[in-house]
Design a protein around this motif. Structure first.
Motif: not given
Lengths: 351, 197
Positions: A52, A54-55, A57, B30, B32-33, B36, B40, B129, B148-149
């Motif tokens: 859950s 946040d994505r 951006q 792709y 966003h992925r 992400g 992270r 995070e 997450i992905e």
């Protein structure tokens, strides 16, 4: 299934990756073990929380930035590709085009004499000298007077051309023939009429001879006049030649008059003509000639070959045929459209 | 041989054929992925965005060598993981937030709060995070890709070049570590049990 195994397989159980038999065993154990049940629930919540988050951006210009970076890396290769790809097609075509251009350029170069001559590095004329037997490259000052025969040196700086209105050669010859006729008439008058047959015959012969020479000169003058009339472009060319300072050369010779006559005879062979001839102090003669620029080097080389040590029979009679000089001068077709230059030749007696 | 089920197969073929504009939809799909994952793993947004752009640039120029032995997405994640793991190893050590923060400060909940409601609190998100950032990178990337992905175990194994058992093991350990870190939120005052296997 015991607690350790149940905990070990809990993640796979939550991800539905356990084989059916193990699922049954784990569920059976969880039903009877509250600790394992709580562990699985906590794990389920953890996974749920993680999913859950946040994505993250990316920035709005993310795609543009990617394209820019691709462009930066492909630009040199684009030029290469434009020039040489497909290699099998473009490279042979470009090589053939290059070869054709080179052949065409060489062809034009060798077919155009002006270009060839302009490409040649001109030899400095002050290093050349003309002698009777062989050319010597010595400075004028170092040569003895006896050796300074037929020596041609460019005068630096070139003296201004004395282009005062002088009667042309044709006109001069006309005048000379007229005077010859006058003299013949005077002689006949003075000798009385009729003079002795021999005397009169001599006079007549002289007169006829003078008339012959004058007619010959008239013919030359007519040809020149016809030539001038037939070549209107020549006038423009002459005007251009007249606007530039003539190059001045000094010729040392034993016989100034003979040299002048031979030069005059030599000029037509190179498409040139005598503009003015005037006497200068110290028995010098000044000739101003005009000829095509591309024949200059040949003409000056021919001057070196002029031999004034012996007089030709036709020279003694005063004819200005210049046949000896003509025999040594190279014959070539005249180019009427070539630029012309003027040379100032100072013929200096070799004292 | 390209997997017949590759949803990106057509676009990939166009790009390989010289149609550069066909690469744009792949970037949009792709980004966003990839962003992400990079964010992270690296722990720095600006650095992660720059790396994510470089990932796509590398993918564009490497597409000619891509034979379709895996899904395009799997191949892209592989480039991402390798780029992230190779990027500034020293900086990754500097991001041991547990030490920098003097230990993770647990957020005490009342035990009855819905964990999902807690996610709305920015502070909790930040802590979560940072907790992820404290994981060893080998486990961190597996956790990110899976939880997450949403990648499958097989995709993760293909992307990272790992055996399925290794993926399973690293994922389970990473989850347990995260779980321990936020245990107090779900059940304050509960004894911390060593759940690690």
């Amino acid at each position: 299934m015991n607690c350790q195994e149940a905990k070990e397989f809990s993640s796979e159980y939550l991800d539905q990756r356990l084989p059916p038999a193990r699922v049954l065993l784990l569920e059976e154990h969880v039903r009877s073990c509250s600790d394992c049940k709580r562990q699985i629930e906590d794990l389920r919540n953890t996974v749920s929380l993680l999913g859950s988050l946040d994505r993250i951006q990316p920035s709005a210009d993310f795609l543009d930035q990617v394209q820019r970076k691709i462009d930066e890396q492909t630009k040199p290769w684009r030029i290469w590709a434009w020039m040489f790809e497909p290699i099998r097609v473009k490279v042979p075509l470009e090589a053939a085009a290059l070869i054709l251009l080179s052949v065409g350029a060489l062809h034009l170069y060798y077919r155009t004499p002006e270009l060839s001559k302009e490409a040649r590095i001109p030899r400095p004329l002050e290093s050349l000298s003309i002698t009777r037997d062989k050319p010597q490259e010595e400075s004028v000052g170092k040569k003895r007077a006896s050796e300074r025969r037929n020596e041609i040196t460019p005068n630096a700086p070139p003296a201004p051309a004395t282009l005062e209105p002088q009667p042309s050669a044709a006109e001069a010859r006309k005048e000379q023939s007229f005077h010859a006729q006058e003299r013949a008439a005077d002689v006949s008058r003075k000798s009385g009429a009729p003079a002795s047959p021999r005397g009169s015959r001599e006079v007549e012969e002289k007169s006829i001879d003078a008339q012959g020479r004058s007619s010959e000169r008239d013919q030359i003058a007519k040809k020149e006049a016809a030539g001038l009339a037939a070549e209107p472009a020549r006038a423009a060319r002459d005007q251009m030649a007249a606007s530039t300072k003539p190059e001045t050369y000094e010729l040392l010779t034993d016989d100034v008059d003979l040299m002048g006559a031979k030069i005059e005879a030599l000029l037509p062979t190179f498409g040139g003509r005598l503009l003015t001839r005037e006497a200068a102090p110290e028995s010098r003669v000044l000739l101003i000639v005009e000829l095509p620029e591309y024949r200059r080097t040949e003409f000056l080389a021919a001057l070196k070959e002029i031999d004034t040590s012996k007089k030709e029979p036709d020279q003694k009679e005063g004819r200005t045929g210049g046949r000896a000089a003509q025999g040594s001068a190279p014959q070539s077709s005249l180019r009427t459209d070539a630029p012309r230059i003027r040379l100032q030749l100072r013929i200096i007696p070799n004292n | 041989m390209r997997p017949s089920s590759d949803p990106d197969g057509e676009l990939v073929q166009k790009v390989q054929g010289g149609d550069r504009s066909a690469f744009d939809p792949l970037v949009l799909k792709y980004r966003h992925r990839i962003m992400g994952i990079a964010s992270r793993i690296l722990g720095d947004r600006a650095e992660a965005e720059d790396l994510a752009q470089d990932v796509f640039v590398k993918a564009f120029f490497s597409l000619k060598q891509f034979q379709g032995e895996a899904l395009f997405s799997t191949w892209l994640y592989r480039i991402t993981a390798n780029s992230c793991l190779n990027h500034r190893r020293k900086r990754l050590r500097d991001l041991q937030l547990a030490g920098d923060l003097g230990g993770t400060e647990p957020i005490h909940g009342d035990g009855a709060s819905n964990p999902h409601m807690l996610l709305e609190k920015k502070e909790f998100k930040a802590v979560l995070e940072k907790t992820i950032a404290t994981l060893p990178k080998e486990r961190r990337i597996v956790l990110i890709l899976r939880d997450i992905e949403g990648l499958s175990y097989d995709d993760i194994a293909d992307s990272l070049g790992l055996e399925l058992g290794t993926v399973r093991s690293r994922l389970h350990r990473a989850r347990l570590e995260i779980q321990e870190s936020i245990k107090e939120i779900f059940s304050p005052g509960a004894e911390k049990k060593d759940a690690r296997i």
